[in-house]
Design a protein around this motif. Sequence first.
Motif, PDB file in Angstrom:
ATOM      1  N   UNK A  89       0.833  -1.200   0.000  1.00 14.55           N
ATOM      2  CA  UNK A  89       0.000   0.000   0.000  1.00 14.55           C
ATOM      3  C   UNK A  89       0.874   1.259   0.000  1.00 14.55           C
ATOM      4  N   UNK A  90       1.976   1.216   0.725  1.00 12.36           N
ATOM      5  CA  UNK A  90       2.892   2.359   0.760  1.00 12.36           C
ATOM      6  C   UNK A  90       3.365   2.679  -0.658  1.00 12.36           C
ATOM      7  N   UNK A  91       3.630   1.639  -1.456  1.00 14.35           N
ATOM      8  CA  UNK A  91       4.104   1.828  -2.825  1.00 14.35           C
ATOM      9  C   UNK A  91       3.008   2.318  -3.775  1.00 14.35           C
ATOM     10  N   UNK A  92       1.770   1.969  -3.503  1.00 13.44           N
ATOM     11  CA  UNK A  92       0.662   2.262  -4.397  1.00 13.44           C
ATOM     12  C   UNK A  92      -0.019   3.593  -4.065  1.00 13.44           C
ATOM     13  N   UNK A  93      -0.011   3.983  -2.790  1.00 16.98           N
ATOM     14  CA  UNK A  93      -0.709   5.206  -2.363  1.00 16.98           C
ATOM     15  C   UNK A  93      -0.293   6.386  -3.230  1.00 16.98           C
ATOM     16  N   UNK A  94      -1.256   7.205  -3.544  1.00 23.65           N
ATOM     17  CA  UNK A  94      -0.996   8.360  -4.387  1.00 23.65           C
ATOM     18  C   UNK A  94      -1.306   8.098  -5.850  1.00 23.65           C
ATOM     19  N   UNK A  95      -1.695   6.872  -6.180  1.00 24.75           N
ATOM     20  CA  UNK A  95      -2.087   6.560  -7.550  1.00 24.75           C
ATOM     21  C   UNK A  95      -1.025   5.856  -8.356  1.00 24.75           C
ATOM     22  N   UNK A  96      -0.230   5.058  -7.699  1.00 24.16           N
ATOM     23  CA  UNK A  96       0.865   4.358  -8.383  1.00 24.16           C
ATOM     24  C   UNK A  96       0.559   2.894  -8.678  1.00 24.16           C
ATOM     25  N   UNK A  97      -0.692   2.599  -8.976  1.00 25.92           N
ATOM     26  CA  UNK A  97      -1.037   1.211  -9.270  1.00 25.92           C
ATOM     27  C   UNK A  97      -0.279   0.711 -10.502  1.00 25.92           C
ATOM     28  N   UNK A  98      -0.089   1.571 -11.495  1.00 29.92           N
ATOM     29  CA  UNK A  98       0.607   1.162 -12.721  1.00 29.92           C
ATOM     30  C   UNK A  98       1.995   0.605 -12.428  1.00 29.92           C
ATOM     31  N   UNK A  99       2.691   1.229 -11.482  1.00 31.29           N
ATOM     32  CA  UNK A  99       4.032   0.748 -11.120  1.00 31.29           C
ATOM     33  C   UNK A  99       3.939  -0.643 -10.499  1.00 31.29           C
TER      34      UNK A  99
END
Length: 168
Positions: A138-148
């Motif tokens: 979640x830390x990596x995805x928060x802010x709209x980084x699902x693509x990554x």
Amino acid sequence: MGSDEQLGLDLGVPVEQTEWGKWVDPERRKEQVRKFLDRAGLRAIPAKPWSEGAPELAQLDGVVAELFPDLATAMAPKNADMADAFICFLGECFIKFTGAEWIDAPWFGREYSFYDHVNPALQYGFAGAEADTAWGLMKDVAGGNFSRTAGMLRDFADRYAEERADRH
């Protein structure tokens, strides 16, 4: 009695389900995945990982950015149910494409877990991969980084498929 049969015993004693057992329950997770898919406007998890640039990735980036613009918002008590729904969704993607499974990782305190008594982590289905906690994902995805994260999902799916092919 055949070897495939089990003798069922009902001793009349209710079995207390653990916190982990409650969290990892497949039906509960399935309901949470459905909740997130509905919120994201998606019908289902696709048959294979989203390709780079897939329109659904932009859609998911937008939904994630709106729901969880940062980790603090994702961890806010008022967002707990949707954060859990997203975590279950993300987990099902990794389970489907990378052979991952949920494990209960050591609990390092509420500041590093979305849950009070469990610390879900994905253990991937190929050799050499470290487990990732739900908090870390979640830390990596928060802010709209699902693509990554979808890129990581594709890479892990390829590694999983290669390792499975090598075994056969």
